[in-house]
Structure formats: C-alpha cells, structure tokens
Design a protein around this motif. Structure first.
Motif, mmCIF file in Angstrom:
data_model
loop_
_atom_site.group_PDB
_atom_site.id
_atom_site.type_symbol
_atom_site.label_atom_id
_atom_site.label_comp_id
_atom_site.label_asym_id
_atom_site.label_seq_id
_atom_site.Cartn_x
_atom_site.Cartn_y
_atom_site.Cartn_z
ATOM 1 N N ALA A 301 0.842 -1.195 0.000
ATOM 2 C CA ALA A 301 0.000 0.000 0.000
ATOM 3 C C ALA A 301 0.879 1.247 0.000
ATOM 4 O O ALA A 301 1.942 1.267 0.621
ATOM 5 N N PRO A 302 0.460 2.326 -0.682
ATOM 6 C CA PRO A 302 1.232 3.569 -0.658
ATOM 7 C C PRO A 302 1.309 4.146 0.757
ATOM 8 O O PRO A 302 0.462 3.873 1.613
ATOM 9 N N LEU A 303 2.326 4.956 0.978
ATOM 10 C CA LEU A 303 2.491 5.617 2.269
ATOM 11 C C LEU A 303 1.784 6.961 2.313
ATOM 12 O O LEU A 303 1.569 7.499 3.403
ATOM 13 N N LEU A 304 1.434 7.511 1.146
ATOM 14 C CA LEU A 304 0.770 8.804 1.044
ATOM 15 C C LEU A 304 -0.463 8.684 0.159
ATOM 16 O O LEU A 304 -0.537 7.793 -0.701
ATOM 17 N N VAL A 351 0.610 12.526 -6.195
ATOM 18 C CA VAL A 351 0.822 12.260 -4.767
ATOM 19 C C VAL A 351 0.618 13.559 -3.999
ATOM 20 O O VAL A 351 1.028 14.640 -4.463
ATOM 21 N N ALA A 352 -0.029 13.475 -2.829
ATOM 22 C CA ALA A 352 -0.288 14.670 -2.020
ATOM 23 C C ALA A 352 -0.117 14.328 -0.547
ATOM 24 O O ALA A 352 -0.181 13.152 -0.158
ATOM 25 N N PRO A 353 0.077 15.333 0.303
ATOM 26 C CA PRO A 353 0.313 15.067 1.728
ATOM 27 C C PRO A 353 -0.938 14.635 2.487
ATOM 28 O O PRO A 353 -0.839 14.057 3.571
ATOM 29 N N ASP A 354 -2.138 14.926 1.946
ATOM 30 C CA ASP A 354 -3.374 14.550 2.626
ATOM 31 C C ASP A 354 -4.473 14.352 1.583
ATOM 32 O O ASP A 354 -4.336 14.757 0.418
ATOM 33 N N GLU A 355 -5.575 13.733 1.994
ATOM 34 C CA GLU A 355 -6.639 13.386 1.055
ATOM 35 C C GLU A 355 -7.320 14.606 0.459
ATOM 36 O O GLU A 355 -7.649 14.610 -0.740
ATOM 37 N N ALA A 356 -7.542 15.640 1.257
ATOM 38 C CA ALA A 356 -8.219 16.838 0.740
ATOM 39 C C ALA A 356 -7.396 17.482 -0.363
ATOM 40 O O ALA A 356 -7.929 17.870 -1.417
ATOM 41 N N THR A 357 -6.086 17.601 -0.150
ATOM 42 C CA THR A 357 -5.215 18.177 -1.167
ATOM 43 C C THR A 357 -5.186 17.298 -2.412
ATOM 44 O O THR A 357 -5.191 17.789 -3.544
ATOM 45 N N LEU A 358 -5.171 15.985 -2.200
ATOM 46 C CA LEU A 358 -5.161 15.065 -3.343
ATOM 47 C C LEU A 358 -6.406 15.262 -4.200
ATOM 48 O O LEU A 358 -6.308 15.388 -5.431
ATOM 49 N N ARG A 359 -7.568 15.293 -3.591
ATOM 50 C CA ARG A 359 -8.814 15.429 -4.355
ATOM 51 C C ARG A 359 -8.862 16.769 -5.090
ATOM 52 O O ARG A 359 -9.330 16.848 -6.228
ATOM 53 N N GLU A 360 -8.365 17.808 -4.441
ATOM 54 C CA GLU A 360 -8.360 19.135 -5.068
ATOM 55 C C GLU A 360 -7.437 19.149 -6.285
ATOM 56 O O GLU A 360 -7.811 19.628 -7.365
ATOM 57 N N ARG A 361 -6.234 18.602 -6.145
ATOM 58 C CA ARG A 361 -5.286 18.584 -7.259
ATOM 59 C C ARG A 361 -5.740 17.628 -8.356
ATOM 60 O O ARG A 361 -5.471 17.855 -9.541
ATOM 61 N N LEU A 362 -6.433 16.555 -7.967
ATOM 62 C CA LEU A 362 -6.914 15.605 -8.958
ATOM 63 C C LEU A 362 -7.929 16.260 -9.881
ATOM 64 O O LEU A 362 -7.941 16.010 -11.098
ATOM 65 N N ARG A 363 -8.782 17.104 -9.343
ATOM 66 C CA ARG A 363 -9.755 17.823 -10.194
ATOM 67 C C ARG A 363 -9.022 18.696 -11.216
ATOM 68 O O ARG A 363 -9.437 18.774 -12.384
ATOM 69 N N VAL A 364 -7.948 19.319 -10.791
ATOM 70 C CA VAL A 364 -7.159 20.148 -11.710
ATOM 71 C C VAL A 364 -6.511 19.258 -12.760
ATOM 72 O O VAL A 364 -6.549 19.561 -13.967
ATOM 73 N N LEU A 365 -5.897 18.161 -12.339
ATOM 74 C CA LEU A 365 -5.208 17.266 -13.251
ATOM 75 C C LEU A 365 -6.147 16.692 -14.308
ATOM 76 O O LEU A 365 -5.795 16.633 -15.493
ATOM 77 N N GLU A 366 -7.338 16.285 -13.895
ATOM 78 C CA GLU A 366 -8.290 15.728 -14.861
ATOM 79 C C GLU A 366 -8.662 16.754 -15.932
ATOM 80 O O GLU A 366 -8.898 16.378 -17.097
#
Length: 370
Positions: A301-304, A351-366
C-alpha cells in the motif's frame, strides 16, 4: 567474487506492463527478457527483446533458460505455456490463466472459492438466450467469454430483442450475461502470493471508468470501515483456492453498506495499481517480481494519498503537458507507443500530503488531460 543477487525473469508480453515490470526488476539484480511479436514493444527499451511470435520455438527456448517466467497479460496462446511446461516455472501457471481468461470459468471458480459475484448466465448457444435476461433481473451486460478488455466485446441489454441482437453482433460466440447491480463505486485490490504460500496485499483503490476504460484510480478509497478487510479476505480465499503464484488483481462492485461482489480478476499487475509506483511504498510491479522469484514479500500500500489518471488518445486533443508538469505531486509515465485514438498511451500519478489536497489537485489534473 560477488554476493549480489542475480536472476533472469522471462515475461510473456512486451507492452507497458512488461516495461514497468522490467523497470522494477532491474534494481533487484534481475535481468528481464520479454517475448513479444511487436517490433516497437514498449518493454524493448529496458529488457532483452525477443522479437518473435509467442509460440516461436527459439524464443520459448530462451525463456526456458530463465529462472522463472511470468505474464504481462492473460491472452497468451495456450501453446506457449504448454511448450514451457516442465522446463521453467511459469507464474501464474497455465491452470490459473485458463480460468481467469474465460469469464464463465472465472465466475464459477470465484463462487467455488467463496467469493460473491453478480448474477450471471452462461450463453453458449442460441437456445441459452431464452429466459436468460429474466434470470439476471431484467437488465444486464452481455460479455464475450474470452478476449474482451477495456470495454470491448460487451453490450448492455434490457430486452430479449436487444439480447439476441447483441449476441449476433458479438459473433454468436460463447458469452456470459451478467445482471446489472446497484453499486456505489468500483474498487480493486491486488494480492501477491509466493510458491511457498507467503501473501502480501495491495491497497483498496477506488476506480472510475469512462467509455469502458479506466479513467482514474484513487487511494485511499472512500469506502465504509471494514471494506478493505473484506476485500483482503476475499482476495486471500481466491488466491489460496486457485493456487496463485505471482500477483492477481480483483475488481469489485461495492454495494451500499460495503458488501463486495467480484466483477473481474486479472492474473497480473493492473492499471488501477499504477499509483503504487509513486506513493512511497513498494510498487505492484516489484510485488509481482518478488512473488514469482520467491523474494521476501510485504504489503504494498502507498504511504501517502495518491491517484492515477490514464492518458488515452483522443482525436484532436492533447494533454497540457506544461501545466501537468507544473502541478505539484505529478509523475508522468509514458509508454512510448504510437498514437492511436482510444489507445492507452501513458498515465500520470499524483501524490499529495493529505486526502483533501489530493482530491483538489486531482480535479485540476483531470482538466488537463482530455
């Protein structure tokens, strides 16, 4: 004199999965050798490329000299596996491959192992169409028993007329009619198992498909507590019942409340596990290499928090590579394949330091990838 580890890993198939398996093998002191008929195979860049058909005697002779042979994908001719039988360990083996590449056999074997599936009916001749849709709840997906992937070889049906037409359109070949189930999300989990019976598990990943092709995978999945434990229990039961040697990925439908139904099984690394490459832990590719060679295993499993977005060829559109590169946490993986509409050409991990940041950046990436 040296005490460094050294082994040779044969791989049937030379596409992007073989490329990434090879890249994971090399740092472990393992030399990868791929048998692949495509002259422009992605794995040629990082492995010894045997440019020949999968049934080529000279190519199979070279693979037979390896320490172990593994598979990049399931649609390898049975003749190739028969030619290697008894000469070199092939992991996973021919019996498991024959089961997982045929949807009817796969679903029956899943149920025998104690895993739940959607309702299904096997369609092998025209007479089997009679009453089949009613048996699965009135709506379903007709899928060819063999050779279907990424949404190919299947059709949704909601009437007996549509079912008959779909079967004709698919060539009247053996199929499985699966009932539609009211799932909340699609998730997947991989399990690695050595010949000695050691087990290791990948993460529970949440998946979203577009046009039958995986679009995004996200870890951790937004699933109820206990869902990952149930997925592990099911993966363990299937891996042990099927005598897995290597790595296997189970795709699930998650129903309301967290109940899981196995949708499909891939006897190999899987698109949804690509995010393990950059999440800080062991990747699914290293896990498969370790499992088939009998090296020590650990959960992968990933660490982040991390995510993956597939890059698929779209007519008249290209990703905004500069903006992708500038977005924090991105890792681009291109396959060096010729462009073709609808073809998987690469993926971008995030990869992001927390789930909220990940979801926010994922919307941008998509938004940067058509």
């Amino acid at each position: 004199m040296t005490d460094q580890p050294s082994a040779t890993l044969g791989i049937l198939g030379g596409g992007q999965l073989a490329q990434m398996l090879a890249l994971a093998a090399i740092p472990l002191g393992v030399r990868p050798v791929v048998l692949e008929p495509d002259a422009q195979a992605p794995a040629r860049l990082c492995a010894e490329h045997l440019h020949a058909p999968y049934t080529d005697p000279a190519g199979l002779e070279r693979l037979a000299q390896c320490d172990v042979v593994t598979l990049e994908f399931e649609n390898v001719p049975v003749e190739a596996l028969d030619a290697l039988r008894g000469r070199v360990p092939v992991r996973p083996g021919a019996d498991l491959l024959a089961r997982s590449k045929h949807r009817a056999r796969e679903k029956a074997a899943l149920r025998e192992a104690g895993a739940k599936t959607a309702p299904f009916v096997v369609i092998e001749q025209a007479a089997d169409l009679q009453g089949a849709l009613r048996q699965v709840g009135g709506r379903g997906i007709l899928k060819t028993s063999e050779l279907g992937y990424d949404g190919k070889g299947q059709a949704r049906v909601s009437s007996d007329f549509e079912l008959g037409q779909a079967w004709d359109d698919l060539g009247g070949v053996p199929c499985v009619l699966e009932g539609l189930v009211p799932f909340e999300r699609e998730v997947s989990l991989a399990v690695a198992r050595s010949a000695a019976g050691g087990l290791a598990f990948g993460p529970l990943v949440e998946n979203v498909h577009r046009n039958g092709i995986l679009r995004t995978s996200v870890y951790p999945a937004q699933s109820p507590d206990g869902t990952e434990a149930r997925a592990r229990d099911m993966a363990r039961a299937v891996a042990e019942a099927w005598g897995l040697e290597g790595l296997m990925t189970l795709e699930f439908f998650q129903l309301p409340g967290g109940e899981l139904l196995v949708n499909e099984v891939a006897p190999r690394v899987h698109n949804s596990g690509h995010l393990t490459q950059d999440g800080g832990g062991v990747s699914q590719f290293e896990a498969q290499v370790r499992a088939v060679l009998g090296l020590p295993l650990a959960d992968f499993a990933p660490l982040l928090p991390c995510a993956m977005v597939n890059y698929v060829g779209v007519e008249g559109a290209v990703p905004d590579w500069a903006a992708i590169d500038a977005l924090p946490g991105t890792h681009v993986h291109l396959y060096h394949k010729a462009w073709r509409a609808g073809r998987k050409l690469g993926h971008i991990n995030l990869v992001a330091p927390d789930e909220a940041t990940l979801r926010e950046r994922l919307r941008v990436l998509e938004g940067l990838i058509p």
